[in-house]
Motif scaffolding. Structure first.
Motif, mmCIF file in Angstrom:
data_model
loop_
_atom_site.group_PDB
_atom_site.id
_atom_site.type_symbol
_atom_site.label_atom_id
_atom_site.label_comp_id
_atom_site.label_asym_id
_atom_site.label_seq_id
_atom_site.Cartn_x
_atom_site.Cartn_y
_atom_site.Cartn_z
ATOM 1 N N MET A 132 93.393 69.060 48.055
ATOM 2 C CA MET A 132 91.721 68.732 47.894
ATOM 3 C C MET A 132 91.380 68.796 46.279
ATOM 4 S SD MET A 132 89.231 69.480 51.165
ATOM 5 C CE MET A 132 89.945 70.180 52.119
ATOM 6 N N PRO A 133 90.654 67.823 45.388
ATOM 7 C CA PRO A 133 91.016 68.403 43.996
ATOM 8 C C PRO A 133 89.197 69.473 43.599
ATOM 9 C CG PRO A 133 89.775 65.631 44.714
ATOM 10 C CD PRO A 133 89.955 66.675 45.585
ATOM 11 N N ALA A 134 90.075 70.541 43.184
ATOM 12 C CA ALA A 134 89.450 71.743 43.078
ATOM 13 C C ALA A 134 87.534 70.937 42.033
ATOM 14 C CB ALA A 134 90.293 72.857 42.073
ATOM 15 N N ASN A 135 88.495 70.448 41.261
ATOM 16 C CA ASN A 135 87.281 69.840 39.899
ATOM 17 C C ASN A 135 85.639 69.193 40.977
ATOM 18 O OD1 ASN A 135 89.002 67.376 40.075
ATOM 19 N ND2 ASN A 135 88.052 66.959 38.373
ATOM 20 N N LEU A 136 86.058 68.760 41.968
ATOM 21 C CA LEU A 136 84.801 68.547 42.468
ATOM 22 C C LEU A 136 83.774 70.029 43.345
ATOM 23 C CD1 LEU A 136 83.309 66.178 44.163
ATOM 24 C CD2 LEU A 136 84.313 65.990 46.230
ATOM 25 N N ARG A 137 84.804 70.430 43.611
ATOM 26 C CA ARG A 137 84.242 71.803 44.246
ATOM 27 C C ARG A 137 83.691 72.256 42.923
ATOM 28 N NH1 ARG A 137 86.578 75.702 48.920
ATOM 29 N NH2 ARG A 137 84.365 77.268 49.373
ATOM 30 N N GLU A 138 84.299 72.640 42.708
ATOM 31 C CA GLU A 138 83.409 73.471 40.490
ATOM 32 C C GLU A 138 82.836 72.355 40.643
ATOM 33 O OE1 GLU A 138 87.020 73.743 38.036
ATOM 34 O OE2 GLU A 138 88.254 74.846 39.902
ATOM 35 N N HIS A 139 82.274 71.432 40.415
ATOM 36 C CA HIS A 139 81.523 70.950 39.825
ATOM 37 C C HIS A 139 80.424 70.795 40.853
ATOM 38 C CE1 HIS A 139 79.755 67.375 38.309
ATOM 39 N NE2 HIS A 139 79.369 66.608 39.372
ATOM 40 N N ILE A 140 80.057 70.997 42.321
ATOM 41 C CA ILE A 140 79.037 71.284 43.276
ATOM 42 C C ILE A 140 79.159 72.732 42.690
ATOM 43 C CG2 ILE A 140 78.371 71.476 45.144
ATOM 44 C CD1 ILE A 140 80.671 68.560 45.829
ATOM 45 N N GLU A 141 80.047 73.728 42.880
ATOM 46 C CA GLU A 141 79.399 74.679 43.101
ATOM 47 C C GLU A 141 78.818 75.755 41.243
ATOM 48 O OE1 GLU A 141 82.842 77.037 44.817
ATOM 49 O OE2 GLU A 141 81.844 76.978 46.611
ATOM 50 N N LYS A 142 78.401 74.470 41.423
ATOM 51 C CA LYS A 142 77.720 75.157 39.733
ATOM 52 C C LYS A 142 76.310 74.862 40.107
ATOM 53 C CE LYS A 142 80.689 72.875 36.385
ATOM 54 N NZ LYS A 142 81.403 71.799 35.441
ATOM 55 N N ILE A 143 76.036 74.253 40.924
ATOM 56 C CA ILE A 143 74.657 74.225 41.779
ATOM 57 C C ILE A 143 74.327 74.630 42.915
ATOM 58 C CG2 ILE A 143 72.814 72.714 42.030
ATOM 59 C CD1 ILE A 143 74.625 70.732 39.928
ATOM 60 N N ILE A 144 75.132 74.533 44.056
ATOM 61 C CA ILE A 144 75.039 75.739 44.718
ATOM 62 C C ILE A 144 76.193 75.843 45.249
ATOM 63 C CG2 ILE A 144 73.393 73.861 45.434
ATOM 64 C CD1 ILE A 144 75.288 72.132 47.541
ATOM 65 N N PRO A 145 76.792 76.944 45.823
ATOM 66 C CA PRO A 145 77.861 77.904 46.891
ATOM 67 C C PRO A 145 78.025 77.257 47.818
ATOM 68 C CG PRO A 145 75.904 78.942 47.366
ATOM 69 C CD PRO A 145 75.448 78.233 46.493
ATOM 70 N N LEU A 146 79.581 76.499 48.236
ATOM 71 C CA LEU A 146 80.447 76.163 49.799
ATOM 72 C C LEU A 146 80.801 77.290 50.283
ATOM 73 C CD1 LEU A 146 80.483 72.932 48.305
ATOM 74 C CD2 LEU A 146 78.535 72.912 49.817
ATOM 75 N N THR A 147 80.576 77.558 51.041
ATOM 76 C CA THR A 147 82.144 78.376 52.404
ATOM 77 C C THR A 147 82.787 76.137 51.981
ATOM 78 O OG1 THR A 147 81.273 77.204 54.326
ATOM 79 C CG2 THR A 147 80.099 78.591 53.535
#
Length: 187
Positions: A1-16
């Protein structure tokens, strides 16, 4: 799973981890070579794209066959012909790779499932759309109130790496100046 997508989203919202797995399941990965099109004018627009790596240009071609560069899209950016994507109509713009590019693709159906299935993602997409709209307004105002030198300096300040990655002829087109004018501005 591309970490940069998660990092990108988590700049705005946290995700489990479970939420991110749900999000990631709504994307497919595609790779394109330099000069390939992700979208061509007149075709249906199936996807919104998140750029993992590479560089794209979004272009509108007018009735005189003159190309107008609407935007450049780098890593961690979203791009598409959004009017055609959201209205499910034919593209009025083309999206072309300026470098070999890897993207995550999301269909409109999956976009809606993400928003319905995880309210956090609705907030994420709303914030991304809002800031995209604000950026577009700033570019329009800059275009109407700044001279070419000021627009070039703003581009350098906002996106310094872009100048190294994009041919000067395309930078000139994006700024609405000739290649010769750009050479004078950059010297």
């Amino acid at each position: 799973m591309p970490a940069n997508l998660r990092e990108h989203i988590e700049k705005i919202i946290p995700l489990t981890d479970a939420e991110f797995a749900f999000v990631y399941a709504h994307f497919t990965t595609k790779k394109f070579k330099k000069h390939q099109y992700l979208i061509q004018e007149g075709d249906p627009v199936k996807y919104s794209f998140f750029i993992i790596s590479g560089l794209l240009k979004l272009v509108y071609t007018d009735h005189k066959a003159k190309e107008h560069i609407v935007s450049f899209a780098l890593e961690d950016w979203w791009e598409s012909d959004y009017y055609a994507f959201f209205t499910q109509t034919e593209a009025t713009m083309s999206l072309e790779c300026l470098e070999d590019t890897e993207v995550l693709c999301c269909t409109l159906e999956d976009y809606k499932k993400l928003c319905d299935g995880l309210q956090k993602m609705e907030r994420f997409f709303l914030e991304k759309a809002t800031f995209g709209f604000l950026g577009s307004q700033r570019r329009i105002i800059s275009w109407q109130t700044s001279n070419s030198k000021e627009r070039y300096e703003q581009l350098l300040k906002q996106y310094p790496s872009l100048i190294q990655r994009v041919p000067k002829s395309l930078i000139a087109s994006y700024l609405g100046v000739s290649r010769e004018t750009l050479s004078r501005l950059s010297s």
